[in-house]
Design a protein around this motif. Structure first.
Motif, mmCIF file in Angstrom:
data_model
loop_
_atom_site.group_PDB
_atom_site.id
_atom_site.type_symbol
_atom_site.label_atom_id
_atom_site.label_comp_id
_atom_site.label_asym_id
_atom_site.label_seq_id
_atom_site.Cartn_x
_atom_site.Cartn_y
_atom_site.Cartn_z
ATOM 1 N N GLY A 5 0.812 -1.218 0.000
ATOM 2 C CA GLY A 5 0.000 0.000 0.000
ATOM 3 C C GLY A 5 0.837 1.255 0.000
ATOM 4 N N ILE B 134 -5.134 0.402 1.537
ATOM 5 C CA ILE B 134 -4.975 -0.044 0.148
ATOM 6 C C ILE B 134 -4.295 -1.413 0.101
ATOM 7 C CG2 ILE B 134 -3.825 0.462 -2.038
ATOM 8 C CD1 ILE B 134 -4.184 3.435 -1.411
ATOM 9 N N ALA C 61 0.116 3.799 -2.737
ATOM 10 C CA ALA C 61 -0.097 5.178 -2.279
ATOM 11 C C ALA C 61 1.199 5.985 -2.349
ATOM 12 C CB ALA C 61 -0.631 5.173 -0.844
#
Length: 314
Positions: free
Chosen positions: A253, A263, A302
């Motif tokens: 993530g 995520i 991210a």
């Protein structure tokens, strides 16, 4: 618009989206998303230590399992109501995290990683040794009629989902605030260059100890919530595997991002879920995906978004 205001709107938007998904998604995905949000809290606790402070722990399953057993044993053996049992689970995790941090921070680097791993393994073996209380690998089920939290029966789908969302939202916003605070900046400075941070006059050991305690307490809260919402506690959650999972979620993530843990958990959960319905070699597919992401998005999903477009992402 300032970066702080953008960040606030983004985090509130994510929470609003998760709330709206309850009314849109089929029942199976609603149940999955409740589990994902609890595991994302666990990953956020790990990310605070690894992503923001730069300390790689391989023993976070100890904190998750401590919170789980603190709540589970109190309810299973002593018929403690859910609310105080949850507090017991969180306090147990806090105490264990303080003890582990006090001892493990006498080391650094690879030694810190190994020491935390050994603590986790000791916790797992302790759970097996006291199998008369913990029921070992078999674990135990928490009675459905006892799983009432603040008047809501969290064994039902609706209450479980919004209880998970509430815990996720509180931790999500708290970490977003924390990493922008002076203390959060100190943690990032330690991650980037601890020696220089110490030379500037900061007490880096104290900051790292607080980070370990906060990280372990958040992970313990996730463990207690998992036992309460899904009605089960077992030694499986104290194994090394459950220390590796948050590392994978955060790496995928985006380490050092507030959105990364969520995520990462969503990505891994559905990757394994979908691939296991196609082939028994689903871990091979997960492994290939991990290698590709590591090669082409080394900062995580991210992290890549922050590097390429949204540099204000916290």
């Amino acid at each position: 618009m300032t970066n702080a205001r953008r960040s606030l709107y983004l985090h509130l938007g994510v929470i609003a989206l998760l709330a709206a998904l309850f009314f849109i998604l089929p029942a199976y995905h609603v149940s999955s998303l409740a589990r994902i949000m609890v595991l994302a809290v666990y990953a956020m606790g790990f990310n605070l230590l690894f992503g923001y402070t730069g300390l790689l722990s391989l023993g976070h399953a100890l904190f998750f399992a401590t919170g789980m057993y603190g709540l589970g044993l109190a309810m299973y053996h002593f018929d403690v109501p859910a609310e105080p049992a949850f507090v017991v689970g969180v306090i147990c995790a806090l105490v264990v995290a303080a003890a582990v941090g006090f001892l493990a921070l006498r080391t650094s680097g690879v030694s810190f990683m190994i020491v935390t791993l050994m603590f986790a393994q000791a916790g797992y073996l302790t759970a097996l040794y006291f199998g008369g209380w913990t029921r070992g690998d078999e674990g135990f089920v928490i009675r459905q009629d006892a799983r009432v939290f603040l008047g809501a029966d969290v064994s039902t789908e609706t209450a479980r989902y919004f209880a998970a969302l509430t815990l996720f939202s509180v931790v999500f916003l708290a970490i977003a605030y924390l990493v922008r605070s002076p203390f959060g900046r100190t943690l990032v400075a330690i991650r980037e260059n601890e020696e220089r941070t110490r030379m500037l006059g900061y007490d880096t050991h104290r900051a790292k100890l607080i980070a370990v305690i906060l990280s372990g307490t958040i992970s313990g809260a996730a463990g207690a919530a998992y036992a309460l919402l899904f009605g089960y506690a077992g030694a499986t959650f104290a194994t090394v595997q459950y220390s590796i999972f948050p590392l994978l979620w955060v790496l995928l993530g985006g380490a050092g991002t507030t959105l990364g843990p969520l995520i990462g958990v969503v990505f891994m959960f559905y990757l394994i879920d979908l691939s296991s319905s196609v082939t028994q070699a689903y871990m091979l597919i997960a492994g290939v995906a991990l290698v590709l992401l590591t090669l082409f998005a080394p900062q995580g999903l991210a992290g890549e978004l922050r590097r390429r477009a949204f540099r204000w992402l916290p």
